[in-house]
Design a protein around this motif. Sequence first.
Motif, PDB file in Angstrom:
ATOM      1  N   LEU A  10       0.769  -1.210   0.024  1.00 25.46           N
ATOM      2  CA  LEU A  10       0.081  -0.075  -0.140  1.00 25.46           C
ATOM      3  C   LEU A  10       0.731   1.394  -0.086  1.00 25.46           C
ATOM      4  O   LEU A  10       0.219   2.445  -0.110  1.00 25.46           O
TER       5      LEU A  10
ATOM      6  N   SER B  24      -1.597   3.209   6.043  1.00 24.81           N
ATOM      7  CA  SER B  24      -1.037   2.484   5.008  1.00 24.81           C
ATOM      8  C   SER B  24       0.297   2.163   5.262  1.00 24.81           C
ATOM      9  O   SER B  24       0.733   1.224   4.480  1.00 24.81           O
TER      10      SER B  24
ATOM     11  N   HIS C  99      -1.364  -1.401   7.828  1.00 23.79           N
ATOM     12  CA  HIS C  99      -0.615  -2.019   7.072  1.00 23.79           C
ATOM     13  C   HIS C  99       0.975  -1.810   7.565  1.00 23.79           C
ATOM     14  O   HIS C  99       1.512  -0.571   7.793  1.00 23.79           O
TER      15      HIS C  99
ATOM     16  N   GLY D  16       2.725  -2.355   3.865  1.00 26.66           N
ATOM     17  CA  GLY D  16       2.940  -1.174   3.448  1.00 26.66           C
ATOM     18  C   GLY D  16       4.400  -0.684   3.405  1.00 26.66           C
ATOM     19  O   GLY D  16       4.781   0.034   4.269  1.00 26.66           O
TER      20      GLY D  16
ATOM     21  N   PHE E 283      -6.810  -6.992   2.692  1.00 18.33           N
ATOM     22  CA  PHE E 283      -7.094  -5.682   2.055  1.00 18.33           C
ATOM     23  C   PHE E 283      -8.281  -5.912   0.994  1.00 18.33           C
ATOM     24  O   PHE E 283      -9.153  -5.169   0.849  1.00 18.33           O
TER      25      PHE E 283
END
Length: 308
Positions: A6, A191, A221, A259, A302
């Motif tokens: 992400l 994120s 994330h 992320g 997700f």
Amino acid sequence: MQIIDLHCDALLKLYESKGKVKFRDSLELDTNYERLVAGGVKVQAFAIFIYPDIKSDQKFQVALDQIHYFYTDVLANNPNMKHIKEWSDFDQLKEGEIGAVLTLEGVDAIGNDLQKLSILHQLGVRSIGLTWNNANLAADGAGEPRGAGLTTFGKEIVQFNNDHKILTDVSHLCEKAFWDVMEEARYPIASHSNARALCNHVRNLHDEQAKAMFEKNGLIHVVYCPQFVKEQGDVTIDDLIKHIDHFCALGGEKQIGLGSDFDGIMTKVQGLEDASKYPNLINELLKRYSEDTVKGFAYQNFLDYRPK
């Protein structure tokens, strides 16, 4: 195993190089195309980031310039890179294709003009963080000593996100602004953030914040920036997994994702130096969790919690 990442800052490097760095294979990029393929990345989010010291009247153009490289290099020069414009597009990716999502890291670029935000949305931005570490007209970031919450304009942005099924990213917000977002946002996400209980960095989330995210169907994330993983010493994949363990213990097993912050970090987790090294992370996770749970961390969580 497929990966949904992400957050990366490849667009900033493409922009700063004025086209000299090439997305396909430039070694300057942690997330170049060849490394994404080698790591099994199925979807990569590309952040638009504008440094706070850029003059206000130039910031929107810098955002457009980064989007220009997204279209002309990331997409145009790599036919298997597919622009994700709608959340349902994740389901349309074919074998060998990699999805690419535009995100915005801080709304400095729009000043106080929601019309500019609308333009960015039309160009493909699907996740918006109100701030980087600084303060702007929407909110205070994690590095702003004042620590104020959302402004009226900030709340208007969150409402815009809600209306357009855009994720509202809390990763860089100060605590007061985070809690304001929790009251306003329909689609919250962190994120690229870790657990503050394990690493006391202002960019990480307290347990109460993480629980609030999970209760509101938000996703967290984890980020690979060593300073956000461990306060001192060399940082290993095992150190990063401890943050996943911690979030699981708080009830977030089905709402944890990845992320990386690749191309936005100077130092790296050992064994996780770029996107090609994702199998190292997956293999370590598989030693500790079931395959289905690891698939959740890698991509399925997700997909399950994305805006519908």
